[in-house]
Design an enzyme around this catalytic site. Structure first.
Site, PDB file in Angstrom:
ATOM      1  CD  GLN A  76      42.058 -36.593  27.388  1.00  0.00           C
ATOM      2  OE1 GLN A  76      43.134 -35.994  28.065  1.00  0.00           O
ATOM      3  NE2 GLN A  76      40.680 -35.920  27.193  1.00  0.00           N
TER       4      GLN A  76
ATOM      5  CB  ALA B  92      32.782 -41.453  25.347  1.00  0.00           C
ATOM      6  CE1 TYR B  93      29.859 -37.953  17.532  1.00  0.00           C
ATOM      7  CE2 TYR B  93      29.872 -36.032  19.142  1.00  0.00           C
ATOM      8  CZ  TYR B  93      29.966 -36.427  18.079  1.00  0.00           C
ATOM      9  OH  TYR B  93      29.627 -35.582  16.987  1.00  0.00           O
ATOM     10  CB  THR B  94      34.693 -37.152  24.185  1.00  0.00           C
ATOM     11  OG1 THR B  94      35.540 -37.379  22.910  1.00  0.00           O
ATOM     12  CG2 THR B  94      34.452 -38.271  24.853  1.00  0.00           C
TER      13      THR B  94
ATOM     14  CB  THR C 230      30.142 -36.420  31.290  1.00  0.00           C
ATOM     15  OG1 THR C 230      30.308 -34.871  31.189  1.00  0.00           O
ATOM     16  CG2 THR C 230      28.666 -36.389  30.838  1.00  0.00           C
ATOM     17  CG  ASP C 231      31.212 -32.141  34.232  1.00  0.00           C
ATOM     18  OD1 ASP C 231      31.477 -32.715  33.138  1.00  0.00           O
ATOM     19  OD2 ASP C 231      31.726 -30.690  34.233  1.00  0.00           O
TER      20      ASP C 231
ATOM     21  CE1 TYR D  43      30.358 -36.515  26.003  1.00  0.00           C
ATOM     22  CE2 TYR D  43      29.876 -34.828  27.661  1.00  0.00           C
ATOM     23  CZ  TYR D  43      30.710 -36.070  27.330  1.00  0.00           C
ATOM     24  OH  TYR D  43      31.710 -36.701  27.847  1.00  0.00           O
TER      25      TYR D  43
ATOM     26  CE  LYS E 249      29.781 -40.145  28.939  1.00  0.00           C
ATOM     27  NZ  LYS E 249      30.538 -41.201  28.652  1.00  0.00           N
TER      28      LYS E 249
HETATM   29  N1  NAP Z   1      37.385 -35.493  27.930  1.00  0.00           N
HETATM   30  C1  NAP Z   1      36.581 -34.994  28.912  1.00  0.00           C
HETATM   31  O1  NAP Z   1      36.776 -33.515  29.268  1.00  0.00           O
HETATM   32  C2  NAP Z   1      35.655 -35.669  29.816  1.00  0.00           C
HETATM   33  C3  NAP Z   1      34.759 -34.907  30.624  1.00  0.00           C
HETATM   34  C4  NAP Z   1      33.765 -35.571  31.449  1.00  0.00           C
HETATM   35  C5  NAP Z   1      33.671 -37.042  31.168  1.00  0.00           C
HETATM   36  N2  NAP Z   1      34.329 -37.792  30.088  1.00  0.00           N
HETATM   37  C6  NAP Z   1      34.142 -39.162  30.032  1.00  0.00           C
HETATM   38  O2  NAP Z   1      35.493 -39.813  30.335  1.00  0.00           O
HETATM   39  C7  NAP Z   1      35.328 -41.136  29.353  1.00  0.00           C
HETATM   40  C8  NAP Z   1      36.882 -40.987  28.619  1.00  0.00           C
HETATM   41  O3  NAP Z   1      37.000 -39.813  28.373  1.00  0.00           O
HETATM   42  P1  NAP Z   1      38.263 -39.331  27.407  1.00  0.00           P
HETATM   43  O4  NAP Z   1      38.590 -38.193  27.580  1.00  0.00           O
HETATM   44  O5  NAP Z   1      39.378 -40.248  27.481  1.00  0.00           O
HETATM   45  O6  NAP Z   1      37.863 -39.527  25.963  1.00  0.00           O
HETATM   46  P2  NAP Z   1      38.423 -39.597  24.551  1.00  0.00           P
HETATM   47  O7  NAP Z   1      39.773 -39.106  24.812  1.00  0.00           O
HETATM   48  O8  NAP Z   1      37.731 -38.773  23.316  1.00  0.00           O
HETATM   49  O9  NAP Z   1      38.559 -41.039  24.045  1.00  0.00           O
HETATM   50  C9  NAP Z   1      37.357 -41.627  23.477  1.00  0.00           C
HETATM   51  C10 NAP Z   1      37.570 -42.881  22.711  1.00  0.00           C
HETATM   52  O10 NAP Z   1      36.283 -43.552  22.462  1.00  0.00           O
HETATM   53  C11 NAP Z   1      36.668 -43.990  21.052  1.00  0.00           C
HETATM   54  N3  NAP Z   1      35.306 -44.337  20.552  1.00  0.00           N
HETATM   55  C12 NAP Z   1      34.598 -43.530  19.958  1.00  0.00           C
HETATM   56  N4  NAP Z   1      33.643 -44.111  19.307  1.00  0.00           N
HETATM   57  C13 NAP Z   1      33.966 -45.382  19.327  1.00  0.00           C
HETATM   58  C14 NAP Z   1      33.142 -46.616  18.970  1.00  0.00           C
HETATM   59  N5  NAP Z   1      31.983 -46.542  18.284  1.00  0.00           N
HETATM   60  N6  NAP Z   1      33.674 -47.669  19.139  1.00  0.00           N
HETATM   61  C15 NAP Z   1      34.961 -47.765  19.772  1.00  0.00           C
HETATM   62  N7  NAP Z   1      35.760 -46.990  20.395  1.00  0.00           N
HETATM   63  C16 NAP Z   1      35.167 -45.579  19.899  1.00  0.00           C
HETATM   64  C17 NAP Z   1      37.584 -42.927  20.380  1.00  0.00           C
HETATM   65  O11 NAP Z   1      38.135 -43.646  19.250  1.00  0.00           O
HETATM   66  P3  NAP Z   1      38.788 -42.884  18.069  1.00  0.00           P
HETATM   67  O12 NAP Z   1      40.097 -42.409  18.718  1.00  0.00           O
HETATM   68  O13 NAP Z   1      38.980 -43.805  16.996  1.00  0.00           O
HETATM   69  O14 NAP Z   1      37.748 -41.473  17.586  1.00  0.00           O
HETATM   70  C18 NAP Z   1      38.469 -42.639  21.510  1.00  0.00           C
HETATM   71  O15 NAP Z   1      39.545 -43.415  21.360  1.00  0.00           O
HETATM   72  C19 NAP Z   1      34.263 -40.821  28.166  1.00  0.00           C
HETATM   73  O16 NAP Z   1      33.316 -41.561  28.876  1.00  0.00           O
HETATM   74  C20 NAP Z   1      34.016 -39.421  28.397  1.00  0.00           C
HETATM   75  O17 NAP Z   1      32.671 -39.235  28.072  1.00  0.00           O
HETATM   76  C21 NAP Z   1      35.355 -37.105  29.488  1.00  0.00           C
END
Ligand code: NAP
Length: 289
Positions: A15, A65-67, A108-109, A132, A136
């Site tokens: 995202q 990230a592993y989300t 993350t929160d 998770y 993180k």
């Molecule tokens: N989403 C939330 O609500 C949330 C809340 C708080 C913090 N965050 C943090 O914000 C950041 C961005 O989140 P987001 O929502 O954009 O996450 P996202 O949409 O889940 O995207 C994470 C990306 O990381 C990739 N990924 C996973 N394992 C990988 C690996 N081993 N090597 C390379 N790429 C890998 C995934 O690839 P694939 O598409 O191939 O799986 C995915 O494209 C993350 O650090 C997350 O922890 C997110």
């Protein structure tokens, strides 16, 4: 002519990275390498080193990230989550230090336990409740152990890209006459586009101040409030009812209150944190056009 600023974005199909891709197109000074899992699996340290050696980034934005918060609680998943959210961050930080890149890492929160009643400041005590959150937190520590990183904790991220609460609610509200949503977990949503803008502001800023920061949209709401706003924005007849968390058990425990205090990032980097409903309205406009 000014030298281009070279930026490596990991997790290119997520995202946040997708929003960065759209916004970076308007910044002609940026030369951005969007590397997805296929070209740069962040769990492979040798590939990270090779990538840094070839591209020589000035900045590395780690959005990979592993989300899957609930899946991380399943047998065997904790190791994958730790490899991605912790060990890989150490490897990215070592490469950043070795090649002189500035690391911007997203956290993350869920590093907090949610027992507070006022917004969490970056220096407040952490206590993750889930696999998770624990992985993180370890990632943040590794980022800061090896290099001068900017760690940005964010929360409740949504976007017109990828999977998220807003898109799930919009689908459920079309499929079902009524849905239940928890009303006893409070936080602030984050439109990934706003966070992406803030990250680009940090790169453009005159000074680099390493440390831990918090970034979300403005406001404090429950998931039920969030769902109700989505219902109103799409004019859905679906009935949205509030329920307590006990009525919707999930494998991962989530903080009941995870509002993040965003004062520091606004003071240091002068970034904007739009009001949550304004950003939601903007995202839904994109999703429904
Ligand atoms: N989403 C939330 O609500 C949330 C809340 C708080 C913090 N965050 C943090 O914000 C950041 C961005 O989140 P987001 O929502 O954009 O996450 P996202 O949409 O889940 O995207 C994470 C990306 O990381 C990739 N990924 C996973 N394992 C990988 C690996 N081993 N090597 C390379 N790429 C890998 C995934 O690839 P694939 O598409 O191939 O799986 C995915 O494209 C993350 O650090 C997350 O922890 C997110």
């Amino acid at each position: 002519m000014q030298e281009p600023v070279r930026v490596l974005v990991t997790g290119a199909n997520g995202q946040l990275a997708s929003e960065l891709r759209e916004l970076a197109a308007a910044h002609s000074r940026l030369n951005v390498d969007f590397a997805g899992r296929d070209r740069l699996p962040v769990t492979d340290e040798a590939m990270i080193q090779q990538h840094f050696q070839a591209f020589r980034p000035d900045y590395c934005i780690n959005t990979a990230a592993y989300t899957a918060v609930d899946k991380a609680e399943e047998p065997g998943e904790a190791e994958i989550a730790a490899a991605t959210n912790a060990t890989a961050v150490g490897a990215l930080a070592r490469a950043s230090a070795a090649y002189g890149a500035k690391l911007i890492h997203i956290s993350t929160d869920y590093v907090f336990d949610g027992t507070a009643s006022i917004p969490y400041k970056p220096g407040d005590a952490t206590h993750p409740l889930s696999v998770y959150g624990a992985t993180k937190l370890k990632g943040e520590q590794l980022a800061q152990q090896y290099t001068d990183a900017v760690v940005i904790r964010t929360a409740w991220v949504y976007s017109s890209f990828g999977k998220n609460f807003v898109k799930t609610m919009m689908r459920l509200m079309q499929e079902r006459p009524a849905i239940n949503v928890v009303n006893d977990q409070f936080g602030a949503p984050t439109y990934a586009r706003d966070l992406a803008n803030a990250i680009l502001d940090i790169i453009a800023a005159a000074r680099w101040v390493p440390g831990t920061y918090h970034y979300t949209n403005e406001g404090v709401i429950s998931w039920y409030d969030f769902a109700t706003a989505i219902k109103e924005a799409i004019h859905s007849p679906c009935i949205v009812s509030p329920i307590p968390s006990e009525a919707y058990p999930t494998p991962a425990k989530r903080p009941a209150y995870s509002v993040l205090d965003t004062t520091l990032i606004k003071e240091i980097y002068k970034v904007r944190t739009p009001y949550w409903l304004d950003s939601l309205t903007e995202c839904i406009k994109i999703l429904t056009r």
